[in-house]
Enzyme design. Structure first.
Site, short mmCIF file in Angstrom:
data_model
loop_
_atom_site.label_atom_id
_atom_site.label_comp_id
_atom_site.label_asym_id
_atom_site.label_seq_id
_atom_site.Cartn_x
_atom_site.Cartn_y
_atom_site.Cartn_z
N HIS A 121 0.82 -1.22 0.00
CA HIS A 121 0.00 0.00 0.00
C HIS A 121 0.85 1.27 0.00
O HIS A 121 0.34 2.36 -0.26
CB HIS A 121 -0.98 0.00 1.18
CG HIS A 121 -0.35 0.18 2.53
ND1 HIS A 121 -0.10 -0.87 3.38
CD2 HIS A 121 0.07 1.27 3.19
CE1 HIS A 121 0.42 -0.44 4.51
NE2 HIS A 121 0.55 0.87 4.41
N ASP A 151 0.20 -7.67 1.01
CA ASP A 151 0.59 -6.29 1.36
C ASP A 151 2.11 -6.16 1.46
O ASP A 151 2.63 -5.55 2.39
CB ASP A 151 -0.08 -5.82 2.65
CG ASP A 151 0.00 -4.30 2.81
OD1 ASP A 151 0.20 -3.61 1.79
OD2 ASP A 151 -0.12 -3.81 3.95
N SER A 226 4.71 2.49 8.01
CA SER A 226 4.40 1.33 7.17
C SER A 226 5.59 0.94 6.32
O SER A 226 6.19 1.77 5.63
CB SER A 226 3.21 1.65 6.27
OG SER A 226 2.02 1.74 7.01
#
Length: 479
Positions: A121, A151, A226
């Site tokens: 993402h 992911d 992230s």
């Protein structure tokens, strides 16, 4: 809390008084008063080494391998008056104008040649990806591999000398309570290190990705972290930070990381120049609920219940049958279908896996499951439809286990699937979307793209179309 303490104190006093009266009546010697264990002696650090205990050596070892990832893309801009014939005369529809949209995240160098792992993402739909190292150097990055379902993504940068990298630990040895460091770039303020412990393992139903198997930590993780590193006390990577549970957008002490064994499997596939593939089982699984566990005689709800088995698949050849419960894989316990999916994904292709299975009659047995790639049967036979039909502008294909895996759909799905829809085409106006499975036209079931093209070219005056979308049947009529 004060009320609770008062109640507890009153109860102790009452019990002590009753014991005293009983002993007095019996004229027996009083019992010796128990002595509380001595509290551990408090002390200040007694040596220079104790005073200087610090995570700094781990940070010096690990932080240079954690990078900032910048992703950018051009997105179309439409005016708020688009679609209104009157205002479009003056302001236009805004077509042809774009604006630059960027996102910021973190990544981890896992190979001195410049192999970087980050979250999907972070770089999704990016047209340009740039990486900044902790020492200030910047590089353009190529996307070698990406997988929305896991992911995860792998980037590659090029340099004249080896890059600082971090070793990947065996996440199966990680325990609840282990100290960990989270390193990343929260809110774009620069590289930041936080510490905490492993709060839980094998977290599922988090909703971050379809693998559904995470390490939970209370180390502060915020937007921008992230793709960053979760590091153990040996300075090795135990996870890639991917999400937080928050009501405000900031850290609430509940963060999630993709285990390093999953990261290793994904990075190894990219290093070998092949896409990341999960072994094909050919069976559908559902969780074991409390009611099912009671009916099967299990002492607790655990395992993956076999719901369907396709003939000729590895599951069928291994002897799995509907109603069986998979309890472990390669000696690792299977709590639910998500756990089984994770174990299969990290096992990779080739060889066999040992499954402990409880059959419908309650007998336990061990079976061997071949870890094979998903077959492309039937061939996809891609076709782009045209003409005066609701399907014009749609590209369709025959659904096979391999194509289903590429589209991140259940590998047991079958039929004719929409893979792409042209903008402003009749198919787009009709509402068709990628991953839609066209089940029937005017009551006639479809089994191939050839049948769909034939039926679409028959010049129907009306259409009754049945579409399977994420397991829901949608029926629409068009004239």
């Amino acid at each position: 809390m004060q009320y609770g303490r008062l109640i507890l104190g009153s109860g102790v006093a009452t019990l002590a008084l009753a014991a005293s009266l009983s002993l007095a009546g019996a004229q027996s010697p009083p019992a010796p008063t128990p002595i509380a264990p001595a509290a551990p002696a408090e002390r200040v650090p007694t040596s220079d080494a104790e005073v200087r205990l610090s995570f700094a050596p781990l940070v010096r070892k690990s932080a240079p391998a954690v990078v900032n990832v910048y992703a950018a893309r051009q997105v179309p801009v439409r005016t708020p008056f688009a679609g209104d014939p009157f205002f479009e005369q003056f302001f236009g529809r805004g077509e042809g104008r774009t604006r630059r949209e960027s996102s910021l995240g973190s990544g981890v160098i896992v190979d001195p040649t410049g192999l970087i792992v980050t979250n999907h993402h972070v770089i999704a739909d990016a047209e340009e990806v740039r990486v900044a190292l902790a020492d200030g150097r910047e590089f353009d990055a190529r996307v070698l591999s990406k997988d929305q379902q896991a992911d995860l993504a792998v980037l590659k940068i090029e340099g004249d000398e080896p890059f600082p990298s971090i070793a990947i630990a065996d996440s199966d040895t990680t325990q609840i309570g282990d100290l960990v460091l989270a390193i990343g770039n929260p809110f774009g303020i620069g590289q930041t290190v936080t510490n905490g412990i492993v709060s839980a393992l094998a977290r599922t139903h988090v909703g971050v990705n379809d693998v559904g198997y995470f390490i939970q930590t209370d180390a502060a993780i915020n937007p921008g972290n992230s793709g960053g590193a979760l590091v153990d006390m040996r300075g090795e990577l135990v996870g890639v930070n991917t999400a937080i549970f928050s009501r405000s957008g900031g850290s609430n002490g509940i963060g999630f990381a993709i285990p390093s064994n999953m990261v290793r499997a994904f990075a190894d596939a990219a290093r070998a120049g092949r896409p990341f593939e999960r072994p094909y089982v050919g069976a559908g699984f559902v969780p074991v609920t409390a009611d099912i566990a009671e009916a099967l005689g299990l002492d607790r709800p655990t395992g993956a219940l076999v719901q369907t088995v396709r003939r000729g698949t590895p599951a069928d050849e291994a002897g799995l049958r509907e109603g069986d419960v998979v309890l472990s894989m390669n000696r690792f316990p299977i709590d639910n279908p998500d756990t089984l999916g994770y174990r299969l994904a990290t096992a990779g292709l080739g060889g066999e896996a040992e499954l402990e299975v409880m059959a419908g009659d309650g007998q336990h047995e061990r079976v061997r499951l071949a870890l094979e790639a998903a077959p492309e049967d039937p061939p996809r036979d891609l076709r782009t439809l045209d003409g005066r039909t609701p399907f014009a502008g749609a590209t369709v294909a025959n659904l096979s286990p391999r194509l289903a895996g590429e589209l991140e759909m259940p590998q047991t799905a079958t039929g004719v699937v929409v893979t792409e829809v042209e903008r402003n085409s009749p198919a787009a106006r009709f509402g068709l979307r990628p991953k839609d499975v066209i089940a029937s036209i005017n009551g006639r079931d479809l089994e191939s793209t050839e049948e769909l093209e034939e039926q679409a070219g028959e010049g129907q005056r009306g259409w009754r179309i049945e579409v399977d979308r994420n397991g829901q049947r949608l029926v629409q009529s068009v004239r």
